[in-house]
Design a protein around this motif. Structure first.
Motif, PDB file in Angstrom:
ATOM      1  N   VAL A   1       1.194  -1.289   0.033  1.00 10.64           N
ATOM      2  CA  VAL A   1      -0.117  -0.085  -0.001  1.00 10.64           C
ATOM      3  C   VAL A   1       0.987   1.344  -0.007  1.00 10.64           C
ATOM      4  O   VAL A   1       0.541   2.348  -0.758  1.00 10.64           O
ATOM      5  CB  VAL A   1      -1.044   0.147   1.145  1.00 10.64           C
ATOM      6  N   PHE A   2       1.997   1.236   0.800  1.00 11.90           N
ATOM      7  CA  PHE A   2       2.805   2.351   0.788  1.00 11.90           C
ATOM      8  C   PHE A   2       3.390   2.680  -0.578  1.00 11.90           C
ATOM      9  O   PHE A   2       3.426   3.711  -1.107  1.00 11.90           O
ATOM     10  CB  PHE A   2       3.860   2.179   1.851  1.00 11.90           C
ATOM     11  N   ALA A   3       3.988   1.493  -1.073  1.00 15.78           N
ATOM     12  CA  ALA A   3       4.567   1.552  -2.313  1.00 15.78           C
ATOM     13  C   ALA A   3       3.459   2.155  -3.428  1.00 15.78           C
ATOM     14  O   ALA A   3       4.174   2.911  -4.257  1.00 15.78           O
ATOM     15  CB  ALA A   3       4.899   0.234  -2.838  1.00 15.78           C
ATOM     16  N   ALA A   4       2.261   1.647  -3.494  1.00 13.07           N
ATOM     17  CA  ALA A   4       1.553   2.311  -4.385  1.00 13.07           C
ATOM     18  C   ALA A   4       1.346   3.824  -4.186  1.00 13.07           C
ATOM     19  O   ALA A   4       1.028   4.493  -5.108  1.00 13.07           O
ATOM     20  CB  ALA A   4       0.080   1.372  -4.287  1.00 13.07           C
ATOM     21  N   GLY A   5       1.099   4.053  -3.128  1.00  9.09           N
ATOM     22  CA  GLY A   5       1.023   5.667  -2.469  1.00  9.09           C
ATOM     23  C   GLY A   5       2.202   6.391  -3.103  1.00  9.09           C
ATOM     24  O   GLY A   5       2.010   7.427  -3.783  1.00  9.09           O
ATOM     25  N   VAL A   6       3.421   5.816  -2.898  1.00  7.41           N
ATOM     26  CA  VAL A   6       4.588   6.410  -3.371  1.00  7.41           C
ATOM     27  C   VAL A   6       4.572   6.537  -5.024  1.00  7.41           C
ATOM     28  O   VAL A   6       5.070   7.747  -5.660  1.00  7.41           O
ATOM     29  CB  VAL A   6       5.975   5.825  -2.877  1.00  7.41           C
ATOM     30  N   ILE A   7       4.178   5.923  -5.670  1.00  9.03           N
ATOM     31  CA  ILE A   7       4.244   5.696  -6.980  1.00  9.03           C
ATOM     32  C   ILE A   7       3.084   6.596  -7.536  1.00  9.03           C
ATOM     33  O   ILE A   7       3.364   7.554  -8.660  1.00  9.03           O
ATOM     34  CB  ILE A   7       3.960   4.128  -7.739  1.00  9.03           C
TER      35      ILE A   7
END
Length: 57
Positions: A21-27
């Motif tokens: 979820v964090f990685a998707a937010g950063v992307i």
């Protein structure tokens, strides 16, 4: 239930979900920032071309 997710047959723990979820937010933030900067660049190029056109005439 949490123990099953951590040690079950899924092959990932709950922290992996949070990391995804964090990685998707950063992307998503990167994509939005890219779009804003691309639009700003177009505005500056238009402004520069109009100023250069005014100087030629």
């Amino acid at each position: 239930m949490l123990q099953y997710l951590e040690h079950g047959t899924f092959g990932f723990c709950i922290l992996d979900v949070l990391a995804a979820v964090f990685a998707a937010g950063v992307i998503a933030a990167g994509v939005l920032r890219y779009r804003v900067l691309r639009d700003r660049k177009r505005e500056l190029e238009d402004e520069l071309s109009s100023k250069m056109a005014d100087k030629v005439i």
